[in-house]
Design a protein around this motif. Structure first.
Motif, PDB file in Angstrom:
ATOM      1  N   VAL A 157       0.878  -1.120  -0.013  1.00  0.00           N
ATOM      2  CA  VAL A 157      -0.005  -0.142   0.019  1.00  0.00           C
ATOM      3  C   VAL A 157       0.724   1.210  -0.008  1.00  0.00           C
ATOM      4  O   VAL A 157       0.440   2.275  -0.585  1.00  0.00           O
ATOM      5  CB  VAL A 157      -1.148  -0.275   1.059  1.00  0.00           C
ATOM      6  N   GLU A 158       2.209   1.213   0.826  1.00  0.00           N
ATOM      7  CA  GLU A 158       2.733   2.473   0.651  1.00  0.00           C
ATOM      8  C   GLU A 158       3.509   2.748  -0.791  1.00  0.00           C
ATOM      9  O   GLU A 158       3.661   3.904  -0.850  1.00  0.00           O
ATOM     10  CB  GLU A 158       4.178   2.028   1.715  1.00  0.00           C
ATOM     11  N   LYS A 166      -3.033   5.304   4.895  1.00  0.00           N
ATOM     12  CA  LYS A 166      -2.315   4.149   4.064  1.00  0.00           C
ATOM     13  C   LYS A 166      -2.062   2.965   5.333  1.00  0.00           C
ATOM     14  O   LYS A 166      -2.130   1.828   5.302  1.00  0.00           O
ATOM     15  CB  LYS A 166      -0.932   4.307   3.591  1.00  0.00           C
ATOM     16  N   ARG A 196      -3.402  -0.736   5.480  1.00  0.00           N
ATOM     17  CA  ARG A 196      -2.258  -1.877   5.754  1.00  0.00           C
ATOM     18  C   ARG A 196      -2.966  -2.630   6.855  1.00  0.00           C
ATOM     19  O   ARG A 196      -2.694  -3.909   6.921  1.00  0.00           O
ATOM     20  CB  ARG A 196      -1.053  -1.103   6.087  1.00  0.00           C
ATOM     21  N   ASP A 199       0.740   9.215  -3.538  1.00  0.00           N
ATOM     22  CA  ASP A 199      -0.358   9.888  -2.481  1.00  0.00           C
ATOM     23  C   ASP A 199      -1.350  10.770  -3.182  1.00  0.00           C
ATOM     24  O   ASP A 199      -2.543  10.728  -2.865  1.00  0.00           O
ATOM     25  CB  ASP A 199       0.712  10.929  -1.532  1.00  0.00           C
ATOM     26  N   ILE A 248      -4.412   8.320  -4.498  1.00  0.00           N
ATOM     27  CA  ILE A 248      -5.152   7.739  -3.401  1.00  0.00           C
ATOM     28  C   ILE A 248      -5.926   8.996  -2.773  1.00  0.00           C
ATOM     29  O   ILE A 248      -7.080   8.805  -2.397  1.00  0.00           O
ATOM     30  CB  ILE A 248      -4.106   7.049  -2.195  1.00  0.00           C
ATOM     31  N   GLY A 263      -9.521   3.539   4.089  1.00  0.00           N
ATOM     32  CA  GLY A 263      -8.709   4.440   4.210  1.00  0.00           C
ATOM     33  C   GLY A 263      -9.373   5.493   5.191  1.00  0.00           C
ATOM     34  O   GLY A 263      -8.742   6.544   5.327  1.00  0.00           O
TER      35      GLY A 263
END
Length: 728
Positions: free
Chosen positions: A447-448, A687, A691, A452, A455, A613
């Motif tokens: 997910v990292e 995130k 995660r 930015d 998302i 999220g």
């Protein structure tokens, strides 16, 4: 055994090229595959909304000209071919998780009983969290390839539709369900009669038809009593969920438990393990014992056998959530049962007797299930502790930590609740096979790698979508000419798609404290109306029709929402269901949860939000006590000793709530922006939420835990018992 014929109650006149849309409509696989839903939407978007995303109703009403038109659309046909190929691949898959891990159990079967199943908003046989959990359990069992069948009710009305009066009072409307609009399979015998079973109630038999529902690879069987064979009173047994009338309620639970076993026998099933999801179905233990007693065993011998393959999940530490029946009702309904079991009245009552606070005695459904099951669990780590303390008196010589009630923390079905746009991001950055690797912790580290800006674009899209949905519903209600203009404002017509948005949606029970945020009106007003950093709240939820304090809490919240000083930044979305839930858990920025510790057994709405999220802001109760790590959301209060008064807990929690909002949440959202205008730290927390929630609180992990720690040992005992009998 009776030969069973399966029929769809309706047939659609579809163009040959897209004929299999009918097959797709009659399997709820489409519920958790957005590309399948979009097939129907692309044929007629307005009709898809009008039929409330129900493919069966959609195909019944769809204009033939529109159906013909898409057969000439090459892009639509390509999508149709792709969806049907995925459907066939799924249904025919041979290398499932279950087949890889338990190939020796290929011929075993698990039965899963629940009072409600929340599978989709168009199938209103659920009330709330328990039902949605049951529905997610079936979907994940299907995904994992676990041989499982579900048993529940097909309700005439389902749960009520909620309308809020101008004064904020909840009004319940019972709307009958049109069975012709449901993907039900009719089961018929060799005489072309609908398959039915019977249960014995005082002085009469009650009959129930059995309907089949396909949930991917899993079958769900639903019992229904509103049929000509029954008198008018008994036809009401499957009218509604959670009937307050005690005679109807005990009859319902006899039908679910004892009748459910008979339904599976009539269908030719012989489950090895039996899972009771909450105590409503606990009478199945008596039916199973009766089967052995009729073969010559004593009741004691019978119960020793059935215990080994019975599994009981308790969901609530709140007394009102645990069904108990007065002894006069047990006398009325079970005299023949205890006679057939070879027991005296006193011995029968003793099985599940509980002393009530006022000194009387009652027959407890959870105690019946606990005593006649070897495998027992709560639904979070803290709830496991609470359950062991709560039921310790059943094992008086056992230390509380050794009371035989474990825990399996709930989870949510990822593909049902994940926003489609986030799913597209996951395909791009986690790999298109990510749905098969939900239980892989390495997957979620990826997910990292999601940029930015990408998302954040999805987050803004989901917020706009939520606000547009609220405005559309408010407009429709206003057009109906049955609401005051101020109710239209309270329905969210003035919501801002770019303001910090906090959601609170759940059943309105008093211990959930839906009114806590309003404890200091002036302080809340200042937070909400800050012109530079505005905050808006969206509320939703129902109170049980018989829960007067819960309805009063809704009224209190609604009256505050209507206050003009808030400027329309507070909204209440009435008639909370799975559709509204999806918009909320995907579209808000923060998910608020304020139960009194330790009364939240688990909670799953926050898991759905976290997966998308959304940052959780919750009391450290239920699942959040396990999920919170300081970087994926915020805690209200602390994990301190609960031995304080309710007043003291409320005061401490509301101060923590306001302080965190003012000093952490609001500034983080508005002020900490990077050079490109992105809230980098907020996105980092988003995130982290995805995660941590993605795997740990997925239904895949939950069902795997059930399979590995409860189903598997129960099945082994069942196999050993069966082989031992065969050897004799």
């Amino acid at each position: 055994m009776t030969e069973i014929v399966r029929e769809r109650p309706v047939a659609f006149d579809l163009p040959r090229r897209i004929k299999r849309l009918e097959e797709l409509a009659f399997n709820l696989w489409w519920v958790w595959h957005p590309e399948a839903q979009r097939l129907f939407r692309e044929i007629d978007d307005l009709l898809w909304e009008k039929t409330y995303h129900n493919p069966v109703a959609f195909l019944r009403e769809c204009d033939r000209a529109r159906l013909n038109a898409v057969t000439n659309d090459r892009y639509f046909l390509d999508k149709y071919t792709h969806v049907m190929r995925d459907f066939d691949r799924y249904m025919q898959e041979k290398d499932t998780w279950f087949e890889q891990k338990y190939p020796e159990l290929a011929n075993e079967l698990m039965a899963y009983f629940s009072f409600e199943f929340g599978l989709h908003e168009s199938l209103m046989v659920y009330a709330g969290g328990l039902g949605i959990l049951s529905g997610d359990h079936l979907k994940e069992a299907s995904d994992l390839g676990i041989p499982l069948v579900g048993v529940g009710f097909l309700y005439t009305y389902g749960y009520f539709c909620q309308r809020i009066s101008e004064d904020g009072w909840q009004q319940a409307e019972n709307v009958p369900i049109d069975f012709d609009d449901l993907p039900l399979i009719q089961l018929k015998d060799e005489n072309d009669d609908l398959l039915k079973i019977a249960i014995d109630l005082p002085g009469r038999k009650v009959y129930a038809h059995i309907y089949e529902l396909n949930v991917g690879r899993v079958k769900l069987y639903l019992l229904h009593t509103n049929i000509p064979d029954n008198d008018p009173h008994d036809r009401q047994l499957t009218d509604r969920l959670y009937i307050s009338d005690l005679e109807l309620r005990i009859s319902q639970e006899i039908l679910l438990g004892m009748g459910g076993v008979r339904a599976l026998r009539a269908l030719g099933y012989d489950p090895t393990a039996w899972h009771m999801n909450e105590g409503h179905s606990a009478f199945l233990t008596l039916e199973r014992a009766l089967e052995y007693v009729r073969k010559g065993l004593t009741f004691s011998q019978a119960t020793e056998k059935i215990k080994k393959t019975n599994i009981f999940t308790t969901h609530t530490p709140v007394p009102a959530g645990n069904d108990e029946f007065p002894l006069w009702l047990i006398d009325k309904y079970f005299v023949q049962v205890w006679t057939d079991l070879g027991l005296s009245r006193e011995d029968f009552i003793e099985i599940a007797k509980i002393k009530q606070s006022w000194g009387g005695e009652a027959f407890s459904m959870p105690i019946l299930a606990l005593k006649l099951s070897q495998y027992r669990n709560g639904v979070s780590e803290l709830h496991g502790q609470v359950a062991r303390e709560m039921w310790r008196f059943l094992w008086p010589d056992t230390k509380v930590q050794d009371v035989p009630i474990g825990y399996i923390t709930n989870g949510v079905h990822t593909q049902t609740w994940l926003a489609r746009r986030l799913g597209i991001l996951f395909n791009r950055y986690l790999g298109s096979d990510w749905p098969k690797r939900i239980d892989d912790p390495d997957l979620w580290e990826g997910v990292e790698s999601i940029p930015d800006e990408e998302i954040w674009l999805v987050r803004r899209h989901l917020k706009r979508r939520l606000v547009a949905f609220a405005i559309s519903r408010a407009r429709d209600r206003w057009k109906s000419n049955h609401v005051h203009p101020v109710q239209t404002v309270a329905s969210g017509v003035l919501l801002d798609p770019y303001a910090l948005t906090i959601g609170f949606a759940r059943r309105f029970a008093t211990y959930k404290r839906g009114n806590l945020i309003f404890r200091d009106f002036d302080r809340l007003l200042k937070i909400v109306t800050n012109a530079r950093m505005p905050v808006q709240f969206i509320f939703a939820g129902k109170a049980h029709p018989a829960d007067e304090p819960g309805k009063q809490m809704i009224q209190e919240v609604y009256r505050q929402i209507k206050d003009a000083r808030f400027g329309g930044r507070l909204a209440f979305l009435e008639d909370y269901d799975m559709n509204i839930a999806r918009y909320l858990v995907q579209g808000v920025d923060v998910w608020l949860n304020t139960p009194r510790r330790p009364r939240e057994a688990s909670g799953t709405s926050g898991m759905k939000a976290g997966l998308n999220g959304v940052l959780n802001f919750s009391v450290l109760d239920g699942w959040w006590r396990e999920g919170y790590n300081g970087r994926n959301g915020w805690a209200i209060g602390n994990d301190a000793n609960e031995d304080v008064s309710e007043q003291e807990q409320d005061e401490a929690d509301v101060l923590s709530l306001y302080d965190t909002l003012e000093n952490e949440i609001v500034p983080l959202y508005y002020e900490q922006r990077s050079a490109d205008g992105l809230p980098a730290e907020w996105i980092a927390r988003m995130k982290e939420s995805i995660r941590t929630v993605g795997r740990q609180f997925s239904m895949r992990r939950t069902v795997q835990d059930y399979m590995n720690t409860l189903y598997y040992p129960a099945i082994l005992q069942g196999i050993a018992e069966r082989n031992g009998k065969e050897e004799k």
